[in-house]
Design a protein around this motif. Structure first.
Motif, PDB file in Angstrom:
ATOM      1  N   LEU A  75     -14.715  16.240 -17.291  1.00 16.20           N
ATOM      2  CA  LEU A  75     -14.305  14.954 -17.834  1.00 16.20           C
ATOM      3  C   LEU A  75     -14.801  13.822 -16.940  1.00 16.20           C
ATOM      4  CD1 LEU A  75     -12.668  13.615 -20.049  1.00 16.20           C
ATOM      5  CD2 LEU A  75     -10.687  13.708 -18.554  1.00 16.20           C
ATOM      6  N   GLN A  78     -18.452  13.266 -17.332  1.00 16.10           N
ATOM      7  CA  GLN A  78     -18.751  12.478 -18.527  1.00 16.10           C
ATOM      8  C   GLN A  78     -18.498  11.002 -18.288  1.00 16.10           C
ATOM      9  OE1 GLN A  78     -16.854  13.890 -22.087  1.00 16.10           O
ATOM     10  NE2 GLN A  78     -17.828  15.888 -21.919  1.00 16.10           N
ATOM     11  N   GLU A  99     -14.826  15.642 -35.960  1.00 18.45           N
ATOM     12  CA  GLU A  99     -13.891  15.641 -34.843  1.00 18.45           C
ATOM     13  C   GLU A  99     -14.539  16.208 -33.587  1.00 18.45           C
ATOM     14  OE1 GLU A  99     -10.150  17.455 -35.683  1.00 18.45           O
ATOM     15  OE2 GLU A  99      -9.249  16.598 -33.898  1.00 18.45           O
ATOM     16  N   ASN A 100     -15.410  17.196 -33.775  1.00 20.37           N
ATOM     17  CA  ASN A 100     -16.097  17.756 -32.619  1.00 20.37           C
ATOM     18  C   ASN A 100     -16.967  16.714 -31.926  1.00 20.37           C
ATOM     19  OD1 ASN A 100     -15.841  20.628 -31.760  1.00 20.37           O
ATOM     20  ND2 ASN A 100     -15.915  20.921 -33.969  1.00 20.37           N
ATOM     21  N   ILE A 103     -13.960  14.096 -30.430  1.00 20.62           N
ATOM     22  CA  ILE A 103     -12.701  14.446 -29.769  1.00 20.62           C
ATOM     23  C   ILE A 103     -12.740  14.069 -28.288  1.00 20.62           C
ATOM     24  CG2 ILE A 103     -13.293  16.848 -29.207  1.00 20.62           C
ATOM     25  CD1 ILE A 103     -10.291  17.416 -29.997  1.00 20.62           C
ATOM     26  N   GLY A 104     -11.645  13.570 -27.814  1.00 18.60           N
ATOM     27  CA  GLY A 104     -11.561  13.121 -26.428  1.00 18.60           C
ATOM     28  C   GLY A 104     -11.784  11.630 -26.302  1.00 18.60           C
ATOM     29  N   ARG A 105     -12.405  11.038 -27.328  1.00 20.65           N
ATOM     30  CA  ARG A 105     -12.654   9.593 -27.278  1.00 20.65           C
ATOM     31  C   ARG A 105     -12.590   9.047 -28.701  1.00 20.65           C
ATOM     32  NH1 ARG A 105     -18.230   9.462 -28.350  1.00 20.65           N
ATOM     33  NH2 ARG A 105     -18.749  11.582 -28.881  1.00 20.65           N
ATOM     34  N   GLU A 106     -11.602   9.538 -29.437  1.00 21.20           N
ATOM     35  CA  GLU A 106     -11.471   9.137 -30.824  1.00 21.20           C
ATOM     36  C   GLU A 106     -11.198   7.641 -30.919  1.00 21.20           C
ATOM     37  OE1 GLU A 106      -9.569  11.390 -29.288  1.00 21.20           O
ATOM     38  OE2 GLU A 106      -9.417  13.243 -30.455  1.00 21.20           O
ATOM     39  N   PRO A 107     -11.876   6.978 -31.853  1.00 17.45           N
ATOM     40  CA  PRO A 107     -11.515   5.581 -32.095  1.00 17.45           C
ATOM     41  C   PRO A 107     -10.081   5.516 -32.624  1.00 17.45           C
ATOM     42  CG  PRO A 107     -13.085   6.370 -33.748  1.00 17.45           C
ATOM     43  CD  PRO A 107     -12.954   7.446 -32.715  1.00 17.45           C
ATOM     44  N   ILE A 113      -5.127   7.786 -34.235  1.00 16.82           N
ATOM     45  CA  ILE A 113      -6.524   8.123 -34.474  1.00 16.82           C
ATOM     46  C   ILE A 113      -6.982   7.614 -35.830  1.00 16.82           C
ATOM     47  CG2 ILE A 113      -8.091  10.064 -34.817  1.00 16.82           C
ATOM     48  CD1 ILE A 113      -6.382  11.549 -32.732  1.00 16.82           C
ATOM     49  N   ARG A 154     -23.053  14.831 -30.042  1.00 14.35           N
ATOM     50  CA  ARG A 154     -21.871  14.474 -29.270  1.00 14.35           C
ATOM     51  C   ARG A 154     -22.271  13.955 -27.886  1.00 14.35           C
ATOM     52  NH1 ARG A 154     -16.507  15.333 -28.229  1.00 14.35           N
ATOM     53  NH2 ARG A 154     -16.077  15.510 -26.012  1.00 14.35           N
TER      54      ARG A 154
END
Lengths: 503, 351, 337
Positions: A75, A78, A99-100, A103-107, A113, A154
């Motif tokens: 993380l 990134q 979602e893949n 995911i982890g930074r969804e608007p 979400i 991604r």
């Protein structure tokens, strides 16, 4: 030249029993594609894992944009602008495509979400790569190649400064590779630094600006690709003057066709491969050529009984046989090294010895265990013959490098003295030294009268050792070519491209 | 820590994985000596062996037996949650038949037969329907106790049959019969798995089912066999438990024995993920659990707090066996400081 | 305030194969309820239906936590013991120590959450299997219960009495206990968390592939600790509701409740390997179990053990169904590639 975006200096990393990296330095500049080359066990994966924060180096400095940095985990990496796409698709099969990607930074809107935006933006991103997909579909329902591209989408959308592509092309076909390369070139133009790992030399020469070569955990050097010939590169990777390849070329196959081992008559399986007619002879190496998804592995699995055929008959010398499962095939003297060594081949928690004797023990039945002495003798001789390293029968297979694992798998089948040996991508993802050894072994086994089916995505390799090449396309056997010495990879490619037209 | 020392690996790992269970067991036994001077003494009265150690073996016999079966199932990569229910059903069936006037062979035969069938049911659910073991056996775990109560009619059946009493409470050749039974079961299991290739095949199936299939192993037969064997062990344990009290209680017989058995297997160093298994470890694990019970009793701690101590022992042994835990405390933690700073001090802590 | 229905209407995923188990559970609930209504007088009334929520409020709440845990591919065997421990603490705090009830409840919820978080930490940091860790937790919580008292302690507290004896009046003369109302609020919150927050999506991601989740930069370890903490919280809340329902604490309360909770989650269509399932399914699962118990209590001739056998049969049916759907999907997936 601009300042490097990333600099690693004097990186060392040890694991119990192995010094994976020893004082390795590495630089990455913005706007370049940098190849990281090395045989298996050279330390490429460890270097990448240090870079992505999966491992912490025992010693050394990592500098990002001139700031000393301790990368604490994936993380954190990134956040620092380092994104990675791995060879095995590391996405969640149970989540949707969109979602893949997010995911982890969804608007989010009002703290929750925003699914609409996720789906819209995912569609846009994929469209830019020329992919038209239902982004709400489950990832697991997509093909492996598409999943790979989604992983890249991604990573790209993470606004990466550094993009690590760890063997992303090994499961892509040529069209997909071309698409990937065009994306890489655009990213490069945008100033992204790309670290590219691949076993395909052609790809390295096609896309990379510079390469860094590692060997046995140490740094060999950093070279502009234009100043390094292929032979030099291979020599630097293996650390030896590589004459093995030419040697093999000279030992080019003499066709000594023996008795017919198997005859497939209209053998097929719905959704896997259309009915196929095929004869396999003793002493003959038959290459299966075709792109990923052409049905080459599926056909191999049918011959071994790993999947059952819906149609057709398989005949041996003694008449038709029903290959209901691998056991029946083994009893007929057929052996199969599957493509996925870890998943389908080896039992990682068992020792080298146990893995090697497994198939032989199985065909003897559990009531007749091999004696300790017999085991040591058999296993010892194969460890020696195949030069398995470390040469110790009680080492756990999971601690071996990819090439040595492949040799253990080979030893398991050779020990059963099969009449027909099916090798599905036996050289994929292993270093050049081991690759050459395995190719030589195949040639000599055939010389001793064993029938071999050899599957590989590398046409050059298939050409080099096969007597006969079966070309597959779109789940169909489209042509059978005799390798009379005049065949070139271009011939095969053309056959694949034109379908069954000529043969 | 010489894990990479390949030549000694085979033996080294065996020693390694049993080191903590053995230590814990010895510590507990020694602790008992503090409370009871002659704890380790074994005496002979009327030709029978007596003593605390014998008691531990005797009371632990059903658990060891169930745990042996559980080891085989866990080695295949499964788990059997239904053994407690099987214990209850087996005891209920035997006592019910005896109470209805049937002979011992009929009663025992029926109970064993039922246990084998229950094991077969589990095995078929796992192999034929491909249901995850923990769920497949959950079905019988839930329903089985209902079935046991159905057999006993919701009552506790008491019987008076001295022949039946032998199984769990009698003596033979000076030793409690139950201990002999367990010893025989252990020897048979060891011979079956280690003197033949059965153990290798089971470890291979548990280690990687797909690869085992492609190596020619017909794993479904092995897996079914493991569940049937586990059912058999549970059934015999059920006879022992009901024979010891000469009664069958559908609701409470073998309650939570599945958890104790799984615990015993894990304490013995066999991973719940399957593959490598250790029968010696399992026996040690079961003995640890039983010794703990005895220790609490002899130390004069109120029995109701037993569970707290069980929890403590489970936690301690599992943590000791956890490589992550050991790494954290044996090394000086070279990696991943708890709250590292993103810039500044470098990672040459150990250099 | 977002209600469950509101959330469902805007569900991020369109109906597909994965929803089948939930619809089957819903169908089963309607079917069993209709059978009850036809066979027994006074069964098919709104109040009997509402009673399902009232009598199973604690199980609904516990099943919520269990759903979170199972979605990550874990399991929590400690829930029954934590329910009992929470009930004990409520009883001791209010009736023996005479502390104010809200304070006691707050304390109980904190204990439960901390207990779950500690188990989660052990699972994540030391890689001890969830089954074993939560088994130890189960022993510990039950042991503490028995150590606190061997006997039942009744709750004599104004707050508890007031909440337990009053209820929400609904149109048509029906009523819903405050415990059931609490459970429904918990369900709505949980559905929101699972579908609309990063925590919820991380739960699904970890359940789908923990390795991938970690490499994608998701806080896999933290998520796992969180789900066990949530399960601990839900068990504690379930314990408070149970204490409200029985107005007592008893060290032997809720023995085997973990099995009921797991059964409810499975019957609700959540796959035990993690990554797939919906919270609403678990609620329906609890209601199906509730209907079966209600039918048995309406029918005086059936013995109590038939409940267990019925649950076993249902479990079998649902697991077989999941396999059927799963097998079809798998065969579809393996066809290409």
């Amino acid at each position: 030249m601009a300042a490097p975006v990333l600099e690693m200096e004097g990186i060392s990393k040890g694991f119990p029993g192995v010094q994976a990296l020893q004082d390795v330095s590495f630089r990455l500049f913005p706007g370049e594609v940098h190849g990281l080359m090395g045989e298996n066990g050279a330390g490429k994966s460890t270097l990448i894992k240090v870079l992505t924060g999966v491992h912490t180096a025992d010693a050394g400095l990592v500098t990002i944009d001139d700031v000393d940095t301790l990368i604490r985990g994936p993380l954190h990496a990134q956040r620092l602008g380092i994104s990675t796409v791995y060879q095995e698709v590391n996405l969640c099969p149970n989540l949707s495509v969109a979602e893949n990607i997010f995911i982890g930074r969804e608007p989010r809107r009002f703290g929750r979400i925003d699914w609409k935006q996720i789906n819209r933006r995912a569609t846009e991103l994929l469209a830019r790569l020329g992919l038209d997909l239902d982004v709400t579909a489950q990832l697991g329902s997509c093909s492996l190649a598409v999943q790979q591209l989604i992983a890249i989408v991604r990573a790209v959308d993470l606004k990466a400064k550094v993009l690590i592509l760890d063997e992303p092309t090994s499961s892509l076909d040529r069209g997909e590779v071309a698409r990937l390369f065009s994306v890489m070139r655009r990213l490069k133009a945008d100033g992204v630094a790309i670290l590219f790992v691949s076993h395909f030399l052609e790809q390295i020469y096609e896309i990379c600006d510079r390469v860094t070569v590692l060997r046995n955990g140490g740094l060999v050097g950093e070279y502009p690709i234009g100043e390094l010939s292929r032979l030099d590169l291979v020599a630097k990777m293996t650390g030896q003057e590589l004459t093995a390849l030419e040697e093999l070329d000279e030992a080019s196959p003499d066709v000594v066709k023996g008795e017919r081992l198997l005859a497939l008559e209209g053998v097929g399986r719905t959704g896997a491969i259309d009915p196929v007619d095929l004869d396999l002879h003793a002493g003959e190496v038959v290459g299966f050529a075709g792109l990923l998804g052409s049905g080459r592995s599926e056909l191999a699995r049918l011959i071994f009984g790993a999947d059952s055929a819906d149609t057709g008959v398989i005949r041996t010398g003694g008449g038709p046989v029903a290959l209901k499962g691998p056991r029946a095939a083994i009893d007929q003297g057929i052996a199969f090294c599957p493509e996925d060594r870890k998943g389908d081949g080896l039992i990682m928690d068992l020792t080298v010895e146990e893995n090697i004797i497994l198939a032989l023990q199985v065909s003897r039945g559990w009531l007749k265990p091999l004696s300790q002495r017999k085991r040591e003798e058999l296993v010892g001789s194969y460890i020696k013959a195949l030069r398995i390293h470390p040469p110790h029968p009680y080492a756990l297979v999971k601690n071996l490098s990819g090439g040595n694992q492949q040799k253990v798998l080979l030893a398991r089948w050779l020990i059963t003295r099969p009449k027909l040996l099916i090798l599905d991508e036996p050289t994929r993802g292993i270093d050049i030294g081991a690759k050459t050894e395995i190719q030589k072994l195949v040639v000599s086994l055939a010389g001793d009268g064993m029938g071999v089916v050899f599957i590989s995505a590398e046409l050059e390799e298939v050409l080099r050792i096969s007597h006969k090449i079966e070309v597959l396309r779109d789940r169909r056997l489209v042509a059978e070519l005799d390798n009379d010495g005049t065949l070139t990879p271009e011939h095969i490619l053309q056959t694949i491209a034109n379908g069954a037209a000529d043969s | 820590m010489n894990r990479a020392d390949a030549p000694s690996r085979h033996l080294g790992i065996l020693k390694h994985s049993l080191f903590w269970p053995v230590t814990v067991l010895i510590v507990m036994l020694l602790a008992n000596v503090i409370f009871t001077r002659d704890f380790l003494a074994i005496r002979i009265e009327q030709g029978h062996l007596y003593g605390s150690l014998i008691d531990i073996l005797l009371f632990g016999a059903p658990l060891i037996l169930v745990a042996l079966g559980m080891t085989m199932v866990i080695a295949t990569g499964g788990v059997d949650l239904s053994v407690g229910a099987t214990v209850a059903i087996s005891g209920a069936l035997a006592c019910d038949l005896i109470a209805k006037g049937h002979g011992l062979p009929v009663a025992i035969g029926a109970a064993i037969g039922a246990s084998l069938l229950l094991g077969l049911w589990n095995g078929l659910l796992v192999t034929r329907l491909g249901i995850q073991p923990i769920i497949a056996t959950l079905i019988l775990m839930v329903a089985g106790r209902g079935i046991a109560q159905l057999i006993t009619g919701g009552q506790i059946i008491t019987i008076n049959n001295q022949g039946y009493k032998l199984i769990g409470g009698g003596y033979w050749l000076g030793l409690p019969f139950a201990i002999i039974l367990v010893a025989v079961a252990l020897v048979v299991t060891v011979v079956l798995t280690r003197r033949t290739a059965l153990g290798l095949l089971i470890e291979s199936v548990g280690g990687n089912a797909q690869a085992s299939r492609l190596a020619g192993i017909r794993s479904s037969g092995l897996i079914v066999l493991a569940y049937v064997f586990c059912g058999l062990c549970a059934g015999v344990a059920g006879l022992m438990i009901s024979s010891n009290t000469l009664s069958a209680d559908g609701n409470n017989a073998g309650l939570w024995i599945e958890l104790d058995a799984i615990l015993a297997v894990v304490l013995g160093g066999t991973a719940l993920t399957g593959g490598r298994f250790s029968l010696a470890g399992t026996v040690l694990g079961a003995l640890i659990i039983q010794t703990l019970d005895t220790t609490i009793y002899t130390a004069g701690i109120p029995p109701r707090t037993t569970l707290v101590f069980s929890a403590a022992v489970v936690t301690i042994v599992c943590l000791l066996q956890s490589p992550a835990f050991r790494a954290r405390f044996t090394r000086k933690r070279p990696e991943r400081p708890a709250d590292p700073v993103s810039t500044g001090p470098k990672q040459e802590v150990t250099a | 305030m977002t209600t469950a229905a509101d959330v469902l209407r805007r569900s991020p995923v369109t109906p597909n194969r994965r929803h089948i188990p939930v619809f089957v559970t819903l169908g089963l609930l309607l079917l069993t309820f209709s059978i009850g209504s036809v066979r027994y007088e006074n069964f098919g009334t709104p109040q009997v239906f509402l009673d399902l929520f009232i009598d199973n409020a604690f199980l609904i709440v516990v099943a919520i936590g269990m759903t979170f845990v199972i979605l990550t591919g874990g399991i929590d065997l400690s829930v029954g013991s934590v329910v009992a421990l929470s009930g004990m603490l409520c009883a001791i705090g209010t009736s023996k120590l005479q502390l104010p009830a809200p304070l006691v409840i707050l304390f109980v919820l904190l204990v439960g959450t901390g207990f779950g978080a500690a188990m989660g930490y052990m699972i994540t940091a030391f890689q001890v299997q969830p089954f074993i860790t939560t088994l130890a937790g189960m022993f510990l919580a039950r042991g503490v219960c028995l150590t606190l008292s061997e006997n039942q302690i009744s709750i004599e507290n104004g707050f508890f009495d007031a909440v337990a004896l009053n209820s929400l009046r609904l149109p048509g003369g029906n009523r819903l206990s405050w415990g059931a109302v609490t459970a429904l609020i918990a369900v709505a919150v949980a559905i929101y968390v699972l579908q609309w927050t990063r925590l919820g999506r991380n739960v699904y991601a970890v359940g789908g592939s923990e390795q991938s989740a970690m490499l994608m930069g998701l806080p896999a370890g933290r998520t796992k600790i969180q789900v066990y903490a949530i399960s601990g919280f839900c068990s504690a809340l379930g314990g408070v509701l149970f204490a409200l329902y029985t107005l007592s604490g008893d060290p032997t309360h809720a023995v085997g409740m973990e099995l009921d909770a797991i059964a409810a989650v499975v019957i609700g269509g959540t796959v035990l390997t993690g990554g797939s399932g919906y919270l609403i399914g678990s609620v329906l699962g609890v209601l199906v179990l509730g209907v079966i118990k209600t039918i048995l209590s309406f029918d005086g001739t059936l013995s109590s053990w038939w409940t267990r056998i019925a649950i076993g049969v249902l479990l079998f049916g649902f697991i077989a169904l999941q396999r059927l759907i799963g097998a079809r999907r798998k065969s579809r997936r393996s066809a290409p590639s």
